[in-house]
Design a protein around this motif. Structure first.
Motif, PDB file in Angstrom:
ATOM      1  N   ALA A  44       0.848  -1.193   0.000  1.00 20.37           N
ATOM      2  CA  ALA A  44       0.000   0.000   0.000  1.00 20.37           C
ATOM      3  C   ALA A  44       0.883   1.242   0.000  1.00 20.37           C
ATOM      4  O   ALA A  44       0.534   2.263   0.563  1.00 20.37           O
ATOM      5  CB  ALA A  44      -0.931  -0.013   1.207  1.00 20.37           C
ATOM      6  N   SER A  45       2.047   1.136  -0.630  1.00 22.55           N
ATOM      7  CA  SER A  45       3.001   2.238  -0.589  1.00 22.55           C
ATOM      8  C   SER A  45       2.471   3.502  -1.253  1.00 22.55           C
ATOM      9  O   SER A  45       2.774   4.603  -0.808  1.00 22.55           O
ATOM     10  CB  SER A  45       4.339   1.827  -1.205  1.00 22.55           C
ATOM     11  OG  SER A  45       4.158   1.270  -2.483  1.00 22.55           O
ATOM     12  N   SER A  46       1.635   3.361  -2.287  1.00 17.56           N
ATOM     13  CA  SER A  46       1.176   4.564  -2.988  1.00 17.56           C
ATOM     14  C   SER A  46      -0.298   4.875  -2.811  1.00 17.56           C
ATOM     15  O   SER A  46      -0.721   6.001  -3.110  1.00 17.56           O
ATOM     16  CB  SER A  46       1.500   4.447  -4.481  1.00 17.56           C
ATOM     17  OG  SER A  46       0.848   3.328  -5.039  1.00 17.56           O
ATOM     18  N   GLU A  47      -1.086   3.904  -2.373  1.00 19.45           N
ATOM     19  CA  GLU A  47      -2.516   4.145  -2.170  1.00 19.45           C
ATOM     20  C   GLU A  47      -3.076   3.133  -1.182  1.00 19.45           C
ATOM     21  O   GLU A  47      -2.472   2.102  -0.932  1.00 19.45           O
ATOM     22  CB  GLU A  47      -3.280   4.059  -3.496  1.00 19.45           C
ATOM     23  CG  GLU A  47      -3.252   2.676  -4.131  1.00 19.45           C
ATOM     24  CD  GLU A  47      -3.996   2.600  -5.462  1.00 19.45           C
ATOM     25  OE1 GLU A  47      -4.763   3.513  -5.781  1.00 19.45           O
ATOM     26  OE2 GLU A  47      -3.797   1.614  -6.173  1.00 19.45           O
ATOM     27  N   ASP A  48      -4.245   3.463  -0.620  1.00 18.43           N
ATOM     28  CA  ASP A  48      -4.939   2.507   0.240  1.00 18.43           C
ATOM     29  C   ASP A  48      -5.194   1.229  -0.550  1.00 18.43           C
ATOM     30  O   ASP A  48      -5.482   1.293  -1.752  1.00 18.43           O
ATOM     31  CB  ASP A  48      -6.291   3.065   0.702  1.00 18.43           C
ATOM     32  CG  ASP A  48      -6.167   4.250   1.645  1.00 18.43           C
ATOM     33  OD1 ASP A  48      -5.042   4.590   2.046  1.00 18.43           O
ATOM     34  OD2 ASP A  48      -7.215   4.840   1.962  1.00 18.43           O
ATOM     35  N   VAL A  49      -5.103   0.093   0.121  1.00 15.06           N
ATOM     36  CA  VAL A  49      -5.304  -1.194  -0.529  1.00 15.06           C
ATOM     37  C   VAL A  49      -6.246  -2.042   0.311  1.00 15.06           C
ATOM     38  O   VAL A  49      -6.093  -2.114   1.526  1.00 15.06           O
ATOM     39  CB  VAL A  49      -3.958  -1.935  -0.726  1.00 15.06           C
ATOM     40  CG1 VAL A  49      -4.183  -3.353  -1.238  1.00 15.06           C
ATOM     41  CG2 VAL A  49      -3.043  -1.175  -1.655  1.00 15.06           C
ATOM     42  N   GLU A  50      -7.197  -2.678  -0.350  1.00 20.32           N
ATOM     43  CA  GLU A  50      -8.062  -3.638   0.337  1.00 20.32           C
ATOM     44  C   GLU A  50      -7.328  -4.964   0.426  1.00 20.32           C
ATOM     45  O   GLU A  50      -6.655  -5.382  -0.518  1.00 20.32           O
ATOM     46  CB  GLU A  50      -9.383  -3.803  -0.403  1.00 20.32           C
ATOM     47  CG  GLU A  50     -10.252  -2.575  -0.291  1.00 20.32           C
ATOM     48  CD  GLU A  50     -11.599  -2.745  -0.971  1.00 20.32           C
ATOM     49  OE1 GLU A  50     -11.712  -3.576  -1.897  1.00 20.32           O
ATOM     50  OE2 GLU A  50     -12.532  -2.052  -0.577  1.00 20.32           O
ATOM     51  N   ALA A  51      -7.451  -5.606   1.573  1.00 21.89           N
ATOM     52  CA  ALA A  51      -6.754  -6.865   1.813  1.00 21.89           C
ATOM     53  C   ALA A  51      -7.618  -7.758   2.689  1.00 21.89           C
ATOM     54  O   ALA A  51      -8.618  -7.323   3.247  1.00 21.89           O
ATOM     55  CB  ALA A  51      -5.411  -6.591   2.492  1.00 21.89           C
ATOM     56  N   ILE A  52      -7.196  -8.984   2.817  1.00 15.70           N
ATOM     57  CA  ILE A  52      -7.883  -9.957   3.654  1.00 15.70           C
ATOM     58  C   ILE A  52      -7.117 -10.103   4.965  1.00 15.70           C
ATOM     59  O   ILE A  52      -5.887 -10.238   4.971  1.00 15.70           O
ATOM     60  CB  ILE A  52      -7.982 -11.330   2.954  1.00 15.70           C
ATOM     61  CG1 ILE A  52      -8.710 -11.205   1.609  1.00 15.70           C
ATOM     62  CG2 ILE A  52      -8.665 -12.359   3.857  1.00 15.70           C
ATOM     63  CD1 ILE A  52     -10.142 -10.706   1.712  1.00 15.70           C
ATOM     64  N   ALA A  53      -7.841 -10.077   6.072  1.00 21.22           N
ATOM     65  CA  ALA A  53      -7.231 -10.248   7.396  1.00 21.22           C
ATOM     66  C   ALA A  53      -7.998 -11.313   8.157  1.00 21.22           C
ATOM     67  O   ALA A  53      -9.195 -11.517   7.933  1.00 21.22           O
ATOM     68  CB  ALA A  53      -7.251  -8.930   8.167  1.00 21.22           C
ATOM     69  N   TYR A  54      -7.294 -11.983   9.051  1.00 19.93           N
ATOM     70  CA  TYR A  54      -7.932 -12.988   9.891  1.00 19.93           C
ATOM     71  C   TYR A  54      -8.668 -12.300  11.029  1.00 19.93           C
ATOM     72  O   TYR A  54      -8.105 -11.507  11.770  1.00 19.93           O
ATOM     73  CB  TYR A  54      -6.913 -13.976  10.456  1.00 19.93           C
ATOM     74  CG  TYR A  54      -6.296 -14.833   9.381  1.00 19.93           C
ATOM     75  CD1 TYR A  54      -7.058 -15.754   8.673  1.00 19.93           C
ATOM     76  CD2 TYR A  54      -4.946 -14.713   9.062  1.00 19.93           C
ATOM     77  CE1 TYR A  54      -6.505 -16.527   7.671  1.00 19.93           C
ATOM     78  CE2 TYR A  54      -4.380 -15.486   8.073  1.00 19.93           C
ATOM     79  CZ  TYR A  54      -5.160 -16.393   7.376  1.00 19.93           C
ATOM     80  OH  TYR A  54      -4.605 -17.151   6.388  1.00 19.93           O
ATOM     81  N   GLU A  55      -9.936 -12.641  11.142  1.00 18.30           N
ATOM     82  CA  GLU A  55     -10.794 -12.140  12.215  1.00 18.30           C
ATOM     83  C   GLU A  55     -10.808 -13.139  13.373  1.00 18.30           C
ATOM     84  O   GLU A  55     -10.840 -12.760  14.529  1.00 18.30           O
ATOM     85  CB  GLU A  55     -12.193 -11.944  11.638  1.00 18.30           C
ATOM     86  CG  GLU A  55     -13.135 -11.191  12.478  1.00 18.30           C
ATOM     87  CD  GLU A  55     -14.393 -10.833  11.699  1.00 18.30           C
ATOM     88  OE1 GLU A  55     -14.800  -9.674  11.807  1.00 18.30           O
ATOM     89  OE2 GLU A  55     -14.957 -11.698  11.005  1.00 18.30           O
TER      90      GLU A  55
END
Length: 122
Positions: free
Chosen positions: A78-89
């Motif tokens: 996400a160095s240049s922009e916001d990025v959607e990602a998957i995270a463990y809940e």
């Protein structure tokens, strides 16, 4: 941002075996990683109170992200922009696979993550 940009690929859960201690009881959620960072899978994330975006949890932060909230399930640039990602809940993760932010230790993040459904297997 479209969900497809999250970069999650359905596949063999054993691909995450270095991060996951068990593959049962795992739930994931799409999160937005704030621009300006590159994070590896296993990063312990904190949620910024204003805006709800995620960054690496640092104990000295004062924006809400100091409280560990989730564990990143994939590498993210996400160095240049916001990025959607998957995270463990919810998951059982391997301690040695975690990236823990400055000021945190396994002991300092363990209880906060446990009450959220993430346990750490040493």
């Amino acid at each position: 941002m479209a969900y497809e940009k999250a970069g999650f690929v359905q596949g063999d859960p054993s691909a995450n075996k270095t991060l996951l201690a068990r593959t049962d009881g795992v739930t994931t959620r799409k999160v937005t990683i704030l621009a300006g960072r590159v994070l590896d899978a296993g990063a312990v994330l904190g949620k910024i109170t204003t805006g709800g975006k995620y960054i690496l949890s640092l104990s000295a932060a004062s924006d809400g992200s100091q409280a560990p909230d989730m564990v990143l399930a994939q590498d993210v640039d996400a160095s240049s922009e916001d990025v959607e990602a998957i995270a463990y809940e919810t998951a059982t993760v391997v301690a040695s696979a975690l990236t823990i932010g400055t000021g945190h230790t396994l002991a300092s993040i363990r209880e906060g993550l446990r009450v959220k459904g993430i346990t750490i297997d040493d």
